[in-house]
Design a protein around this motif. Structure first.
Motif, PDB file in Angstrom:
ATOM      1  N   ARG A 262     111.036 124.290  10.601  1.00 55.64           N
ATOM      2  CA  ARG A 262     111.721 125.486  11.064  1.00 55.64           C
ATOM      3  C   ARG A 262     113.033 125.652  10.286  1.00 55.64           C
ATOM      4  O   ARG A 262     113.605 124.681   9.804  1.00 55.64           O
ATOM      5  N   SER A 263     113.488 126.890  10.199  1.00 56.04           N
ATOM      6  CA  SER A 263     114.781 127.136   9.572  1.00 56.04           C
ATOM      7  C   SER A 263     115.441 128.342  10.216  1.00 56.04           C
ATOM      8  O   SER A 263     114.773 129.185  10.837  1.00 56.04           O
ATOM      9  N   LEU A 264     116.761 128.426  10.075  1.00 55.62           N
ATOM     10  CA  LEU A 264     117.530 129.561  10.582  1.00 55.62           C
ATOM     11  C   LEU A 264     118.550 129.951   9.530  1.00 55.62           C
ATOM     12  O   LEU A 264     119.352 129.119   9.095  1.00 55.62           O
ATOM     13  N   GLN A 265     118.509 131.213   9.109  1.00 50.40           N
ATOM     14  CA  GLN A 265     119.389 131.705   8.063  1.00 50.40           C
ATOM     15  C   GLN A 265     120.310 132.794   8.599  1.00 50.40           C
ATOM     16  O   GLN A 265     119.884 133.625   9.407  1.00 50.40           O
ATOM     17  N   LEU A 266     121.533 132.790   8.113  1.00 44.83           N
ATOM     18  CA  LEU A 266     122.488 133.858   8.400  1.00 44.83           C
ATOM     19  C   LEU A 266     122.760 134.603   7.107  1.00 44.83           C
ATOM     20  O   LEU A 266     123.206 134.013   6.121  1.00 44.83           O
TER      21      LEU A 266
ATOM     22  N   SER B  72     117.815 123.804   8.413  1.00 47.44           N
ATOM     23  CA  SER B  72     116.384 123.517   8.405  1.00 47.44           C
ATOM     24  C   SER B  72     116.156 122.088   8.865  1.00 47.44           C
ATOM     25  O   SER B  72     116.966 121.202   8.596  1.00 47.44           O
ATOM     26  N   ASP B  73     115.039 121.887   9.565  1.00 46.62           N
ATOM     27  CA  ASP B  73     114.699 120.523   9.970  1.00 46.62           C
ATOM     28  C   ASP B  73     113.791 119.833   8.968  1.00 46.62           C
ATOM     29  O   ASP B  73     113.232 118.774   9.251  1.00 46.62           O
ATOM     30  N   MET B  74     113.642 120.419   7.773  1.00 46.53           N
ATOM     31  CA  MET B  74     112.890 119.753   6.717  1.00 46.53           C
ATOM     32  C   MET B  74     113.664 118.517   6.241  1.00 46.53           C
ATOM     33  O   MET B  74     114.866 118.610   5.980  1.00 46.53           O
ATOM     34  N   PRO B  75     113.022 117.359   6.119  1.00 43.51           N
ATOM     35  CA  PRO B  75     113.717 116.146   5.672  1.00 43.51           C
ATOM     36  C   PRO B  75     114.395 116.345   4.315  1.00 43.51           C
ATOM     37  O   PRO B  75     113.795 116.860   3.373  1.00 43.51           O
TER      38      PRO B  75
END
Length: 242
Positions: free
Chosen positions: A142-146, A52-55
């Motif tokens: 944004r985020s990316l989960q597997l 995730s690009d969340m700080p």
């Protein structure tokens, strides 16, 4: 102290199909797949990795998250899916549930924040790669989960996912330590103590999201968040060891 643990779980959670060989082309790796309906999404899914690009997300994830899995079931309403998520932290198990609606090939969630998620191509036969766009306050992340039906994925499958994060210009993924074990399925183990945080999430409103947005903007690029939660983590760990 338990209230602080609950808050920490909520904070982190705001931050929480094919069978071909792994692909390497970004155009292929970032292409959304067509969902034929909700049935293919139902069942248990174990989190393998997330970016995730969340700080502060990476630091908080390493501090607080052991393992996560969720169970997706069909709700009474058409195209609505109920998700029950189980998260292990400090050796304790927490859960919360929410509904998602399948609309125009995307899953839409209302609470605790309104993300829109798409499923991307993957060479893993029993995995799903979930790309999410969500807004906290006035800031988008944004985020990316597997996720996988299995409790562990192969090195090649993990490398393909890492390549997807690179293609999307996301930070290096946090890999879940599945060796720590998952929270048990309550339908199979009735004696396990699990703290339900659903009521906390359901009462989270726009004012809470705006406050979270301000906090994230202030700590972006600094070590304050990591240091504060590291001290909190040590205190909670010591409390449960005594």
């Amino acid at each position: 102290m338990m209230e602080c643990v609950h808050v920490a779980v909520v904070l982190f959670s705001l931050l929480s199909l094919g069978q071909s060989a792994p692909a390497t082309n970004c155009d292929i790796l970032t292409q959304p797949i067509q969902l034929s309906g909700r049935d293919q999404l139902l069942g248990r899914w174990n989190y393998m990795a997330e970016s995730s690009d969340m700080p502060g997300y990476t630091e908080l994830s390493k501090l607080f998250t052991g393992t996560v899995w969720r169970n997706l079931t069909a709700a009474a309403e058409e195209n609505v899916i109920t998700s029950i998520q189980y998260q292990k932290m400090f050796g304790l198990c927490f859960t919360y549930s929410y509904n998602m609606t399948l609309e125009n090939n995307a899953l839409v969630l209302v609470h605790p924040y309104p993300p829109t998620t798409f499923h991307l191509n993957t060479g893993c036969p029993d995995c799903m790669v979930v790309y999410s766009n969500y807004t906290i306050g006035k800031t988008s992340f944004r985020s990316l989960q597997l996720l996988s039906r299995r409790s562990k994925v192969s090195a090649a499958e993990l490398e393909e996912y890492k390549k997807q994060t690179e293609c999307l210009n996301l930070p290096a993924a946090v890999i879940m330590d599945v060796e720590k074990g998952f929270c048990p399925d309550p339908s199979l183990s009735k004696d396990t103590k699990i703290t339900d945080l659903t009521s906390i999430f359901s009462t989270t409103g726009s004012d809470d999201m705006n406050l979270m947005d301000k906090i994230l903007k202030k700590v972006k690029g600094s070590s304050f968040l990591t240091e504060a939660f590291s001290k909190f983590s040590n205190s909670v760990t010591a409390m449960f060891e005594n």
